[in-house]
Design an enzyme around this catalytic site. Sequence first.
Site, short mmCIF file in Angstrom:
data_model
loop_
_atom_site.label_atom_id
_atom_site.label_comp_id
_atom_site.label_asym_id
_atom_site.label_seq_id
_atom_site.Cartn_x
_atom_site.Cartn_y
_atom_site.Cartn_z
N ASP A 1 41.40 53.07 21.82
CA ASP A 1 41.73 52.54 23.14
C ASP A 1 42.87 53.38 23.72
OD1 ASP A 1 41.38 50.13 25.05
OD2 ASP A 1 43.54 50.23 24.76
N GLU B 1 38.03 51.21 28.59
CA GLU B 1 38.54 52.48 28.07
C GLU B 1 38.53 52.49 26.55
OE1 GLU B 1 42.13 49.86 28.67
OE2 GLU B 1 40.27 50.22 29.71
#
Length: 143
Positions: free
Chosen positions: A10, A53
């Site tokens: 992440d 993301e």
Amino acid sequence: DTRLGILMCDMDFFKEVNDTHGHDAGDMVLTNLAAILQESVRESDIVIRFGGEEFLILLIDVDENQTPKVAEKIRAAVEDYTFQLPGTDIKKTLSIGTAEFPSPGVKGVWEVIKQADVALYKAKDSGRNQVVVFSPELWPEKS
């Protein structure tokens, strides 16, 4: 026995990219990140965008304890990379949680993906820009 290494990745403070530079810039950063991830693993490994993301990486047939080494290589590559945006360059970092399958007491691969996710949240809670290897004490309600 084939061992599967699982990385949940992440980008740290990704929302800042969208908020500061716009969503097109955010897309450029994610495209570059995906390329870094793909270049950092073998052709047989699988890189999957897993939500906003977050990226899930499956290291196929990995040697035991190799997963954290690959994760650290990826983390360092992202930290060293300069993302070029229209009119500016930015630096970003990555938090990564890892786990391996099979492992004791684990029934399926989805459970190991959850373990890697738990380790990822520990990496974020512990200051970001780091690799955390899953251990059972990170997920007390499971035991």
